[in-house]
Design a protein around this motif. Sequence first.
Motif, PDB file in Angstrom:
ATOM      1  N   GLN A   2       0.851  -1.179   0.000  1.00 25.18           N
ATOM      2  CA  GLN A   2       0.000   0.000   0.000  1.00 25.18           C
ATOM      3  C   GLN A   2       0.892   1.237   0.000  1.00 25.18           C
ATOM      4  O   GLN A   2       2.066   1.178   0.384  1.00 25.18           O
ATOM      5  CB  GLN A   2      -0.986  -0.054   1.171  1.00 25.18           C
ATOM      6  CG  GLN A   2      -0.756   0.867   2.284  1.00 25.18           C
ATOM      7  CD  GLN A   2      -1.722   0.605   3.444  1.00 25.18           C
ATOM      8  OE1 GLN A   2      -1.266   0.204   4.495  1.00 25.18           O
ATOM      9  NE2 GLN A   2      -3.005   0.824   3.287  1.00 25.18           N
ATOM     10  N   LEU A   3       0.335   2.339  -0.455  1.00 29.62           N
ATOM     11  CA  LEU A   3       1.037   3.618  -0.467  1.00 29.62           C
ATOM     12  C   LEU A   3       0.337   4.554   0.497  1.00 29.62           C
ATOM     13  O   LEU A   3      -0.889   4.552   0.588  1.00 29.62           O
ATOM     14  CB  LEU A   3       1.019   4.229  -1.874  1.00 29.62           C
ATOM     15  CG  LEU A   3       1.647   3.406  -2.990  1.00 29.62           C
ATOM     16  CD1 LEU A   3       1.484   4.126  -4.333  1.00 29.62           C
ATOM     17  CD2 LEU A   3       3.106   3.117  -2.712  1.00 29.62           C
ATOM     18  N   ILE A  58       4.525   0.784   1.678  1.00 33.73           N
ATOM     19  CA  ILE A  58       4.310  -0.081   2.833  1.00 33.73           C
ATOM     20  C   ILE A  58       4.114  -1.499   2.294  1.00 33.73           C
ATOM     21  O   ILE A  58       3.084  -1.785   1.665  1.00 33.73           O
ATOM     22  CB  ILE A  58       3.061   0.370   3.644  1.00 33.73           C
ATOM     23  CG1 ILE A  58       3.123   1.865   3.970  1.00 33.73           C
ATOM     24  CG2 ILE A  58       2.894  -0.492   4.887  1.00 33.73           C
ATOM     25  CD1 ILE A  58       4.328   2.314   4.749  1.00 33.73           C
ATOM     26  N   PRO A  59       5.087  -2.389   2.494  1.00 33.94           N
ATOM     27  CA  PRO A  59       4.981  -3.717   1.874  1.00 33.94           C
ATOM     28  C   PRO A  59       3.841  -4.569   2.418  1.00 33.94           C
ATOM     29  O   PRO A  59       3.250  -5.359   1.688  1.00 33.94           O
ATOM     30  CB  PRO A  59       6.330  -4.368   2.161  1.00 33.94           C
ATOM     31  CG  PRO A  59       6.920  -3.595   3.287  1.00 33.94           C
ATOM     32  CD  PRO A  59       6.332  -2.216   3.224  1.00 33.94           C
ATOM     33  N   ASP A  60       3.505  -4.386   3.708  1.00 32.43           N
ATOM     34  CA  ASP A  60       2.469  -5.193   4.331  1.00 32.43           C
ATOM     35  C   ASP A  60       1.527  -4.279   5.102  1.00 32.43           C
ATOM     36  O   ASP A  60       1.901  -3.746   6.154  1.00 32.43           O
ATOM     37  CB  ASP A  60       3.106  -6.219   5.277  1.00 32.43           C
ATOM     38  CG  ASP A  60       2.092  -7.125   5.958  1.00 32.43           C
ATOM     39  OD1 ASP A  60       0.869  -6.959   5.734  1.00 32.43           O
ATOM     40  OD2 ASP A  60       2.526  -7.994   6.733  1.00 32.43           O
ATOM     41  N   PRO A  61       0.303  -4.092   4.622  1.00 34.82           N
ATOM     42  CA  PRO A  61      -0.635  -3.207   5.324  1.00 34.82           C
ATOM     43  C   PRO A  61      -0.871  -3.602   6.789  1.00 34.82           C
ATOM     44  O   PRO A  61      -1.249  -2.768   7.597  1.00 34.82           O
ATOM     45  CB  PRO A  61      -1.927  -3.322   4.508  1.00 34.82           C
ATOM     46  CG  PRO A  61      -1.466  -3.742   3.150  1.00 34.82           C
ATOM     47  CD  PRO A  61      -0.255  -4.611   3.380  1.00 34.82           C
ATOM     48  N   ALA A  62      -0.622  -4.855   7.137  1.00 35.92           N
ATOM     49  CA  ALA A  62      -0.779  -5.293   8.525  1.00 35.92           C
ATOM     50  C   ALA A  62       0.347  -4.763   9.414  1.00 35.92           C
ATOM     51  O   ALA A  62       0.244  -4.818  10.634  1.00 35.92           O
ATOM     52  CB  ALA A  62      -0.829  -6.818   8.600  1.00 35.92           C
ATOM     53  N   VAL A  67       8.446   0.598   6.385  1.00 34.65           N
ATOM     54  CA  VAL A  67       8.525   1.331   5.116  1.00 34.65           C
ATOM     55  C   VAL A  67       9.583   0.684   4.236  1.00 34.65           C
ATOM     56  O   VAL A  67      10.709   0.451   4.680  1.00 34.65           O
ATOM     57  CB  VAL A  67       8.870   2.811   5.373  1.00 34.65           C
ATOM     58  CG1 VAL A  67       9.142   3.541   4.075  1.00 34.65           C
ATOM     59  CG2 VAL A  67       7.759   3.497   6.155  1.00 34.65           C
ATOM     60  N   ALA A  68       9.206   0.390   2.992  1.00 33.85           N
ATOM     61  CA  ALA A  68      10.141  -0.228   2.050  1.00 33.85           C
ATOM     62  C   ALA A  68      10.818   0.796   1.149  1.00 33.85           C
ATOM     63  O   ALA A  68      11.875   0.517   0.592  1.00 33.85           O
ATOM     64  CB  ALA A  68       9.413  -1.256   1.187  1.00 33.85           C
TER      65      ALA A  68
END
Length: 173
Positions: A2-3, A58-62, A67-68
């Motif tokens: 997600q962004l 954001i690689p994983d919304p959980a 931050v990637a």
Amino acid sequence: MQLRNVQLDDVDAYVRMRCDPTMMADLGGPLPREDMEDKVRRDVHKATADRDWTKMIIPDPAAPEVVAGTVTIWSHDTEDGPMSEIGWMVLPEFQGRGLAKLAVRTLLEQARDEDRWGLVHAFPATSNGPSNGICRSLGFQFIDERNVTFADRVLQANHWAISASTATALTRR
């Protein structure tokens, strides 16, 4: 993936991306650490005012605290008039997972859906194979090789462009 908009507490991510010799190898070397708080403040201000789209990947919304990297579309003046430009950075531990390509595609799809930014240009360093590959695979057209200025440094870059408003093939690539 997600962004989300850049936030004031993203300074550490900026330091890890912009002050690291490996991350900045294709961009003329690391930037000064002492400039990062101000850079984040400026980026937050522009994102809040909707002048730029500076997004944190954001690689994983959980796990939204992880931050990637970043992906940004902004407009700036050139000798030929205003130009929209896109750029991205992904931290080494997240590279090779397709996050940069997905982030670029997602932001271009948003630009298309909002009919904003028009022709979007990208200037990855000629030596940056992965970023040039992203441009190629998402349907950017190669324009030429040229010198560009980044952080007061002149770099050899490939010039790519894509029309955000007509980039309908993005969802299929």
